[in-house]
Structure formats: structure tokens, C-alpha cells
Write an enzyme that holds these catalytic residues in place. Structure first.
Site, PDB file in Angstrom:
ATOM      1  N   LYS A 175       0.833  -1.185   0.000  1.00 42.89           N
ATOM      2  CA  LYS A 175       0.000   0.000   0.000  1.00 42.89           C
ATOM      3  C   LYS A 175       0.880   1.252   0.000  1.00 42.89           C
ATOM      4  CE  LYS A 175      -0.678   0.996   4.889  1.00 42.89           C
ATOM      5  NZ  LYS A 175      -0.193   2.379   4.849  1.00 42.89           N
ATOM      6  N   HIS A 205      -0.753  -5.513   5.685  1.00 44.08           N
ATOM      7  CA  HIS A 205      -0.142  -6.362   6.705  1.00 44.08           C
ATOM      8  C   HIS A 205      -1.052  -6.562   7.910  1.00 44.08           C
ATOM      9  CE1 HIS A 205       1.027  -2.369   8.300  1.00 44.08           C
ATOM     10  NE2 HIS A 205       1.025  -2.959   9.467  1.00 44.08           N
ATOM     11  N   LYS A 209      -2.149 -10.180  10.796  1.00 41.82           N
ATOM     12  CA  LYS A 209      -1.963 -10.215  12.246  1.00 41.82           C
ATOM     13  C   LYS A 209      -2.837 -11.305  12.871  1.00 41.82           C
ATOM     14  CE  LYS A 209      -0.461  -5.452  12.953  1.00 41.82           C
ATOM     15  NZ  LYS A 209       0.821  -5.806  13.577  1.00 41.82           N
ATOM     16  N   GLU A 243      -1.416   5.890  17.117  1.00 38.63           N
ATOM     17  CA  GLU A 243       0.034   5.820  17.257  1.00 38.63           C
ATOM     18  C   GLU A 243       0.490   6.941  18.180  1.00 38.63           C
ATOM     19  OE1 GLU A 243       2.228   4.456  13.464  1.00 38.63           O
ATOM     20  OE2 GLU A 243       0.560   5.664  12.725  1.00 38.63           O
ATOM     21  N   HIS A 267      -6.475  -0.373   6.187  1.00 39.69           N
ATOM     22  CA  HIS A 267      -6.544  -1.133   7.433  1.00 39.69           C
ATOM     23  C   HIS A 267      -7.931  -1.094   8.075  1.00 39.69           C
ATOM     24  CE1 HIS A 267      -2.347  -1.381   6.921  1.00 39.69           C
ATOM     25  NE2 HIS A 267      -1.973  -0.337   7.621  1.00 39.69           N
ATOM     26  N   LYS A 365      -1.770  10.156  14.677  1.00 38.99           N
ATOM     27  CA  LYS A 365      -0.406  10.120  15.193  1.00 38.99           C
ATOM     28  C   LYS A 365      -0.286  11.080  16.374  1.00 38.99           C
ATOM     29  CE  LYS A 365       1.766   8.661  10.881  1.00 38.99           C
ATOM     30  NZ  LYS A 365       2.146   7.332  11.421  1.00 38.99           N
TER      31      LYS A 365
END
Length: 513
Positions: A175, A205, A209, A243, A267, A365
Site C-alpha cells: 500500500k 499487513h 496479524k 500511534e 486497514h 499520530k
């Protein structure tokens, strides 16, 4: 044809009780473009080693790096060795490393260098002869999206994309898959001219998980949840990826992309699809994708995006005991940038199961802590036979799936406080992977790289899923484009005030993980 399972007696590096990665890849090789980048050093090369260490790669597996650096094979092998030593999940074994190192090769060149790609073709052919890779090669494009077309066209031009009879060639794309619907379709058109859709693996990804996959087990292996998994009992769903770090040195990548494109489009919408989809007939790729596509096709944006979306940029503040700079003060950023570092949006799903249940997605973030979770918040009981003062602390029941860190599941419900009065408060029941299983979970890239080599695509988004996600997000980004700069929020908090106001309009509030 999918390789057969391998028994523990014939695979001494495998724990016979470990059934999470039970298949071994057949003869194959992996070519990584962009091997000097952080993703390759910290994730891809260690994942390859971990797979080899677990006995899940064939003895003749080949790993080829392609980059501008003036390296020989042994120089690249040293880079792989150091990356494995520092970042691998499994213990370092000299025997595993020696076997893997025999198949390591390096090709120097730029993406527009015909000579380099001719050398790559010759390298791949020699590996087929020397290592028995059988003509089976996957090309991992760990490169900026703008480089996809030239690399793919070079693979076609030099005969690297076309498999011989009985073998395969596959391409792996990281991505972002474009920056809007139009660019995603243009990118897909370029790739589709060279590789058929079954040979294109789009990496998200998060889908590799362990906890994301456990979401499917939680829903469909347990009778207790499914009867409640609908609008009759669920009040709303919150999906959060937070994050606690800033942009750092990623100005070249992040500016102009922002939190919504970087996280929500892929995601979080994939997590939404897994939470909301109907039960598939089985868990093969076609059945799983069909149910995700149904859900994404049913997603609807609110009419008033001003009331049901929020965006922000982190500002300078104290976080974790140190003073951090704001987004606009980060090195390499335009002080007039309108790129958001926080994004939140309400989505609704127009089907019978979820009618009237809002899904709230947020990412950012420099937030309060690093956490990714899915919270299914249930409606309050229609009647409480307690004095109001004795149940004043009772909130909504909630099932929280923690994706990272501290992977697990938490159930929040009401229980009586010890004592003579019938006082009820919220308590939690917690399941943690680290406490319940002695084996450590494979990294996401282990699972995904193995699936690429096996040709097993259920964890990879299809072209249609990508396009549906852009159709959902594009109107939000277009709306924000005309609204000037995002709202500022202090680093270390949970986003701008507009995000809380967005929830308050619906009579709800964000969870504080």
C-alpha cells in the site's frame, strides 16, 4: 496445486503442536525491490528467515535483492544477516542461516536500467538450475507507488513476468494502492496488463496479524456471540488505530497522503468488513472476499460530512516526558500543509443486520498511546431493577478485540460490588494471547509471504475491495479539500475537539483505550 502438509518427523524445526502455519512452500524464490528500505530490513528479510527457521521454506529457497547499491552477493548477505540478528522473531540458528545464505543473490541497478533487468533474468534462470526453484518466483515491490508501473513494465519487457508451463510468477504490491479511485484504477490497469489478477497480491499487513484472524474465529467458532452480532443488540462499533509517534523523517511519503488515505482506506475499512460481514460458506479466498465485498458495497456515508467527520494536525506539546514538535514543524514539511495526522469518520451499513448501527473509524499520530482495537459496544439493558444511584457507574457492555499491542480480547460487563447493597459496576474479563498460549505468534509478514509463495490469497484485498474503499473515502477527502487547515490538537491527547463533538452529536463518546 497447494503443497501437502508436512509432518513433524520430516520437519525437525517445527513444533508438532504448532498448527498455525502448517503448510510448507514448494520450490520458489523471492525477489525484493527496495531491499535497502526500512520495511525490507525490519520486516521482510527477518520474516523470510523466521519462515526458514520454522521449516516452512524449501531447502533450495532463493532470496534476491535489487537496488542501486554497489554490492556483491556477499555484501547483501551481510545486510540480511544483520537484519535477521536484530529483528528476527525466532532464535538465530547457524544451520538455518547457512542454508538460507546459499540462495542469497544481489542485482545492482535502477528501475529504468535494462541491463540490470537482463542481469536479474539471468540470475533467476541460474537459481532455477542451481537451487531448483522451478521457475517459481515472486516479485515484492517494496518501493514507492510511483515506481510500480516502471518496475512492472520492466518485468514484462525482460520476460520475468511470464511463467513457463507448470510454474508461476507473482507480484506483491505494498500500500497505498493509489491515492484515490481514479489513480487506483490506473495502477490496476498497468499491473493487469502484465499479471493476471490471481497473480497480484496486494499487501495489507494488518490482515496477517494473528488477532485480526482471531476476529473470524471469535465470531464464527462461538455460538454465544453471533445471536447478539446485529442491530437488535449492538449500539455502535468503534475501530481505532492510534500511534504515539510523529511523522519523523517521513515527510516525503506522508505529506499529501495523510491519515485517512494511509490507514482508513485500507486497514480500518478491512477491519470493518471483517466485523460486519456475514458468515462465509468456508474460509477460502473466494468465499471470504465475496462477503467482504457485500459489506463494503453496503457502506454509506452520512449526508452531512461536516457533522460526522473530523480531522486534525498534532501540535507541539509535552508527551512521554519530553517536548515534541508539532506536525508543521517537522523537518521537510510545508508550514502551510493541509495534510491531516488525525482522521475520524462515521459510516453506516445499509443492510438488515446493521441498519441504524454507526461504525466510527479513527486514526491518528501523536495520540495518547499506541493501540489498535475493535470495540463492539452493546445497547444498555432496556430496564434496570436497581436504584439509579446504585447503578450510576454502569456503562454499556462491550467486547473489545485488541489487535496491537497486548493482543487479546476484553469483555466488559456489570457485576455486583461486594457488600450489602445491590451496587453494580463495570468489570472486565480479559483474554491475552501471551497468557493463554506458550508459542509466540508469527509476525504478519511471515504469514503473508508464505501465502504468496503458496498462492493462497484470502488475506489479500482484491481490486474490487480496493476500489470500493476509495469510493467510500474519496467524498470525505474531497470535502476536506475545501475546508482549509485541519484543527490542531496537542501531542499526547486523543485528537481534536471536533472528534469529540462529532460523537457527542450522536449521544456517544470515544473510548479511551
Amino acid at each position: 496445486m497447494r503443497p501437502a502438509k508436512i509432518s513433524a518427523e520430516h520437519n525437525p524445526l517445527r513444533d508438532p503442536r504448532d498448527l498455525r502455519l502448517p503448510r510448507i512452500a514448494g520450490p520458489s524464490g523471492l525477489v525484493i525491490f527496495g531491499v535497502t528500505g526500512d520495511l525490507s530490513r525490519k520486516k521482510l528479510m527477518p520474516a523470510v528467515y523466521d519462515l526458514a527457521n520454522r521449516g516452512l521454506l524449501p531447502p533450495g529457497f532463493a532470496l534476491t535483492g535489487f537496488a542501486r547499491r554497489d554490492w556483491e552477493d556477499q555484501d547483501f548477505a551481510k545486510i540480511v544477516h544483520d537484519s535477521v540478528k536484530e529483528h528476527a522473531r525466532t532464535p538465530f540458528r547457524e544451520a538455518t542461516w547457512e542454508q538460507l545464505a546459499e540462495g542469497i543473490r544481489f542485482v545492482q541497478g535502477s528501475f529504468d536500467d535494462d541491463t540490470a533487468f537482463e542481469n536479474l533474468r539471468q540470475t533467476v534462470e541460474k537459481l532455477d538450475e542451481e537451487r531448483g526453484t522451478g521457475g517459481n518466483h515472486a516479485f515484492y515491490l517494496s518501493v514507492p507507488p510511483g515506481a510500480f508501473p516502471v518496475v512492472v513494465s520492466q518485468l514484462q519487457k525482460h520476460g520475468l513476468s511470464t511463467p513457463q508451463e507448470g510454474s508461476w510468477r507473482r507480484v506483491v504490491i505494498e500500500k497505498p494502492f493509489g491515492h484515490d479511485l481514479e489513480s487506483a484504477q490506473e495502477l490496476d490497469a498497468v499491473v493487469s496488463e502484465v499479471f493476471d489478477q490471481e497473480s497480484v497480491f496486494r499487501i495489507d499487513h494488518y490482515l496477517g496479524k494473528e488477532t485480526v484472524q482471531n476476529l473470524l474465529a471469535l465470531r464464527f467458532a462461538n455460538q454465544m456471540f453471533e445471536p447478539l452480532w446485529n442491530a437488535h443488540y449492538v449500539d455502535h462499533v468503534q475501530i481505532t488505530m492510534a500511534e504515539d509517534i510523529g511523522i519523523g523523517g517521513r515527510a516525503g511519503y506522508y505529506d499529501g497522503i495523510g491519515a485517512a488515505r494511509d490507514v482508513i482506506q485500507n486497514h480500518l475499512l478491512q477491519l470493518l468488513a471483517l466485523v460486519a460481514m456475514e458468515e462465509p460458506v468456508n474460509f477460502d479466498a473466494q468465499a471470504l472476499r465475496a462477503e467482504k465485498i457485500k459489506v463494503l458495497s453496503s457502506v454509506r456515508l452520512p449526508r452531512d460530512l461536516g457533522r460526522h467527520t473530523a480531522r486534525g494536525q498534532y501540535a507541539s506539546a509535552w508527551q512521554g516526558g519530553e517536548k515534541v514538535v508539532g506536525f508543521l514543524e517537522e523537518e521537510g514539511f510545508n508550514p502551510d500543509s493541509t495534510t491531516e495526522t488525525f482522521a475520524a469518520v462515521r459510516l453506516d451499513i445499509d443492510n438488515r443486520r446493521w441498519a441504524g448501527v454507526p461504525f466510527y473509524l479513527r486514526t491518528g499520530k501523536r495520540l495518547g498511546r499506541r493501540v489498535t482495537e475493535v470495540a463492539v459496544v452493546f445497547k444498555k439493558a432496556p430496564h434496570l431493577p436497581f436504584e439509579s444511584s446504585l447503578a450510576s457507574d454502569l456503562g454499556n457492555n462491550a467486547l473489545v478485540i485488541r489487535v496491537q499491542p497486548d493482543e487479546g480480547v476484553t469483555l466488559r460487563f456489570g457485576a455486583k460490588v461486594p457488600g450489602t447493597a445491590m451496587e453494580v459496576r463495570d468489570v472486565t474479563m480479559d483474554f491475552g494471547y501471551g497468557h493463554s498460549f506458550t508459542e509466540s505468534s508469527p509476525e504478519a509478514y511471515e504469514r503473508l509471504i508464505l501465502d504468496v509463495l503458496l498462492g493462497d490469497p484470502p488475506l489479500f484485498p482484491t481490486r474490487e475491495e480496493v476500489e470500493l474503499s476509495w469510493k467510500i473515502l474519496d467524498p470525505v477527502i474531497d470535502y476536506w479539500a475545501g475546508k482549509g487547515k485541519p484543527e490542531q490538537y496537542p501531542a499526547g491527547t486523543w485528537g481534536p475537539p471536533s472528534a469529540d463533538a462529532m460523537m457527542a452529536r450522536d449521544g456517544r463518546s470515544w473510548r479511551r483505550p
